[in-house]
Design an enzyme around this catalytic site. Structure first.
Site, PDB file in Angstrom:
ATOM      1  N   LYS A  24     -30.421 -32.324  14.623  1.00  0.00           N
ATOM      2  CA  LYS A  24     -31.195 -31.606  13.599  1.00  0.00           C
ATOM      3  C   LYS A  24     -32.152 -32.545  12.858  1.00  0.00           C
ATOM      4  CE  LYS A  24     -30.307 -28.555   9.626  1.00  0.00           C
ATOM      5  NZ  LYS A  24     -29.214 -27.854   8.915  1.00  0.00           N
ATOM      6  N   GLU A  33     -31.017 -22.468   3.697  1.00  0.00           N
ATOM      7  CA  GLU A  33     -29.581 -22.635   3.478  1.00  0.00           C
ATOM      8  C   GLU A  33     -29.175 -22.300   2.036  1.00  0.00           C
ATOM      9  OE1 GLU A  33     -28.976 -26.604   4.952  1.00  0.00           O
ATOM     10  OE2 GLU A  33     -29.418 -25.977   7.006  1.00  0.00           O
ATOM     11  N   ASP A  52     -25.163 -20.934  10.897  1.00  0.00           N
ATOM     12  CA  ASP A  52     -25.471 -22.162  10.167  1.00  0.00           C
ATOM     13  C   ASP A  52     -25.576 -23.262  11.220  1.00  0.00           C
ATOM     14  OD1 ASP A  52     -25.513 -24.519   8.737  1.00  0.00           O
ATOM     15  OD2 ASP A  52     -23.605 -24.182   7.689  1.00  0.00           O
ATOM     16  N   ASP A  98     -25.795 -29.273  -2.168  1.00  0.00           N
ATOM     17  CA  ASP A  98     -25.251 -29.278  -0.805  1.00  0.00           C
ATOM     18  C   ASP A  98     -25.012 -30.714  -0.333  1.00  0.00           C
ATOM     19  OD1 ASP A  98     -24.751 -29.143   1.924  1.00  0.00           O
ATOM     20  OD2 ASP A  98     -26.312 -27.663   2.346  1.00  0.00           O
TER      21      ASP A  98
END
Ligand code: ADP
Ligand code: MG
Length: 618
Positions: free
Chosen positions: A87, A187, A23, A211
């Protein structure tokens, strides 16, 4: 291609090479594997430390790079050398993030607003791919240290909303870190697998994955059928998360204790200390109903009720996103059959309550929300390794299959390790006006330039009726049947002209050939990325030259003499840069030609539109 490896620590034989699940998070990253004995997914950690590695990179100015907790400590003392949230920059240009550049304490290069961003630390430049590769390298080392065995293969997760460029960037980062990235998965798909949803091929379900991480929020609606996960919709806010909760508590304390913004500005460490205290408060309030501590002379206090009031607006925002996602998927809340909670911030009880109430069902929160994505990636990795008997892969494509596109680039239609039978198709178009044929060259391999891959077949789709460049729609289809025979077809959709060819993809390749090709793709990763960037820049430059030429042919008389001269010299310079194979120069010259032609192109367009309007009878 099963390999035998010996675990040096235990002396035991391992049948299969390990494939880890990663992850790669905005705030935290981690690695998980399927435990060889218990067969359960577990996050890797050293003894009593946490499984999570903060996604923070510190450059000391010599040539040392630190990643994780140690780097996170440098955020206060050396903000300009400490990179977080890399990211967010993946696959982005400066234009994409310009409104948010204040959120980054390090230097982001803005001199070419349209090409991919770079970060400057001292006199060195790093691309987001470089930065992510440092995090992945650290994760790889950790995993190797813990497992006492080499780790070379991984499944890496990305947000469902990542586009192709961002996925490719993540893949490239993996390659740079020395990892063979077997698959990039979403994800929410990983989280779902971690709850066992979608493992069985018989399962048909529509689920929501909520999330809430450190700095991002996303909601995905997935339809699962026959082991395939389809993203029906996604929504969210890439600048909303646990950090905002911390900030809300800090603001609350500042107001309550009369700490002025000036005092904070004069004392950055006080602000940081307040933030850390706020994060502890938030975490404790997940389990108790009040928090207090002292900081310097301040008594910091907050009750659960106060906390809940503070975060209500933030939660409301996420629920509005859930509504939009449902609307986009054309579903009602009652049609959602499971709600999976992901991300550290979903530990907040009020978040769980609000989400549960909105969907009208109990949420899935039994798996650790920090680890759930990595655990799911490990499950996917295990499936790819063929260890999961229930999901046993009958056969897979050993290398990627694709066709050659402009600039000699490999365009993959069927990635390696795809289960067969498999099917894929993509649309292409012509580059020149009245182009009547299109050569379809089929390649196998992992390198970015087809010249490094293996050519399997080639054929010509001919008889395309004359159309301007870009208008024909040629659909290329790849079909691999259960025997591994690949059929490649091409059809021009407007005219129906079609052609196809049969290929046996693995013909003549031994296991060691395949392995060699994979190895090469890893060793050459950096060159390949550069080669791809150059090829793309060249194609873009050539494309612009062509359109400019066409434009001049039609509109030369509408241009001033100056404009014509400037254009001609800019075109010449661009042409020259292309022959020189200098990517940065090509990009610069492309931009310059654009700058010169944009004003008159717009002017002539406006005139044309005005003319067309005039001619119309209402
Ligand atoms: P990302 O996916 O963005 O990398 P994570 O899923 O690791 O992020 O979430 C990190 C966030 O979770 C941080 O803001 C952290 O403070 C928050 N968090 C961790 N534990 C708790 C908790 N017990 N209560 C509330 N928030 C928490
Ligand atoms: Mg996450």
């Amino acid at each position: 291609m099963a390999k035998i490896a010996i675990n040096i620590a235990t002396g035991s034989l391992q049948q299969e090479e390990i494939i880890v699940g990663i992850d790669l998070g905005t705030t935290n990253s981690l690695v998980a594997i399927i435990h060889p004995e218990t067969k359960q997914a577990v996050a890797l950690k050293e003894h009593d430390s946490s499984s999570m590695v903060p996604s923070v990179i510190y450059f000391d100015g010599q040539s040392n790079v630190t990643v994780g907790d140690e780097a996170k400590k440098k955020l206060i003392s050396s903000p300009e050398r400490t990179i977080f949230s890399a990211k967010r920059l993946m696959g982005k240009s400066y234009n994409d993030i310009r409104n948010r550049s204040a959120a980054f304490s390090y230097k982001i290069i803005d001199d070419n607003a349209e090409s991919l961003v770079k970060v400057q630390v001292g006199d060195k430049f790093y691309s987001p791919v470089d930065l992510s590769s440092y995090i992945l390298k650290e994760l790889k080392h950790r995993a190797e240290h813990i497992l006492k065995t080499p780790v070379n293969k991984a499944v890496i997760t990305v947000p469902a909303y990542f586009n192709d460029a961002q996925r490719q960037a993540t893949r490239d980062a993996g390659k740079l870190a020395g990892l063979d990235v077997l698959r990039i998965i979403n994800e929410p798909t990983a989280a779902s697998l971690a709850y066992g949803i979608g493992i069985s091929r018989e399962e048909n379900k529509v689920i929501a994955v909520y999330d809430l991480g450190g700095g991002t929020f996303d909601i995905s609606i997935l339809r699962i059928a026959g082991g395939i996960f389809e993203v029906l919709s996604t929504n969210g806010d890439t600048y909303l998360g646990g950090d905002d909760i911390d900030q809300a508590i800090v603001e609350h304390w500042k107001k309550e204790l009369g700490i002025s913004t000036e005092k904070i500005a004069a004392e950055p460490s006080l602000n940081q200390a307040l933030r850390l205290a706020a994060e502890s408060a938030k975490k404790q309030l997940s389990v108790t109903d009040s928090y207090e501590t002292t900081l310097e002379d301040y008594e910091l206090k907050i009750s659960l009720a106060q906390f809940n009031t503070l975060i209500q607006p933030l939660i409301d925002t996420t629920i509005r996103s859930c509504k939009s996602a449902l609307k986009d998927a054309d579903l009602k809340a009652s049609e959602i059959e499971a709600v999976v909670m992901v991300g550290g911030s979903t530990r907040v009880p009020l978040v769980k309550k609000a989400v549960g109430e909105f969907f009208g069902r109990e949420v899935n929160d039994t798996v650790n929300p920090d680890e759930v994505v990595a655990l799911g990636a490990a499950i996917q990795a295990d499936i790819l390794a063929g260890n999961n008997k229930e999901f046993l892969l009958i056969d897979i494509t050993p290398l990627s299959l694709g066709i050659e596109t402009a600039g000699g680039l490999m365009d993959v239609l069927i990635p390696r390790n795809t289960k067969i039978p498999a099917k894929a198709s993509r649309q292409y178009t012509t580059q020149v006006d009245a182009q009547s044929g299109m050569r379809i060259s089929v390649f196998q391999g992992e390198r970015d330039l087809v010249e490094h891959n293996r050519k399997l077949a080639e054929f010509n789709l001919s008889g395309i009726p004359g159309m301007p460049a870009g208008l024909p729609k040629v659909e290329v289809g790849f079909l691999i049947n259960a025997d591994g025979i690949l059929t490649v077809s091409a059809r021009e959709l407007r005219s129906g002209v079609a052609q196809s060819i049969e290929v046996k993809p693995q013909y003549g390749l031994t296991d060691s050939d395949v392995e060699k090709m994979l190895l090469e793709s890893i060793t050459h990763a950096k060159d390949d990325i550069a080669a791809r960037a150059l090829a793309e820049a060249k194609t873009e430059g050539e494309q612009l030259l062509k359109t400019t030429e066409r434009f001049l042919q039609k509109n030369a008389e509408l241009l001033t003499k100056d404009e014509l001269l400037q254009t001609a010299s800019a075109m010449q310079a661009l042409q020259l840069s292309i022959t020189m194979n200098d990517k940065d120069l090509i990009q610069k010259k492309t931009e310059e030609l654009n700058e010169i032609s944009r004003p008159y192109a717009e002017r002539i367009m406006d005139e044309a539109v005005a003319g067309a309007m005039k001619g119309k009878n209402v």
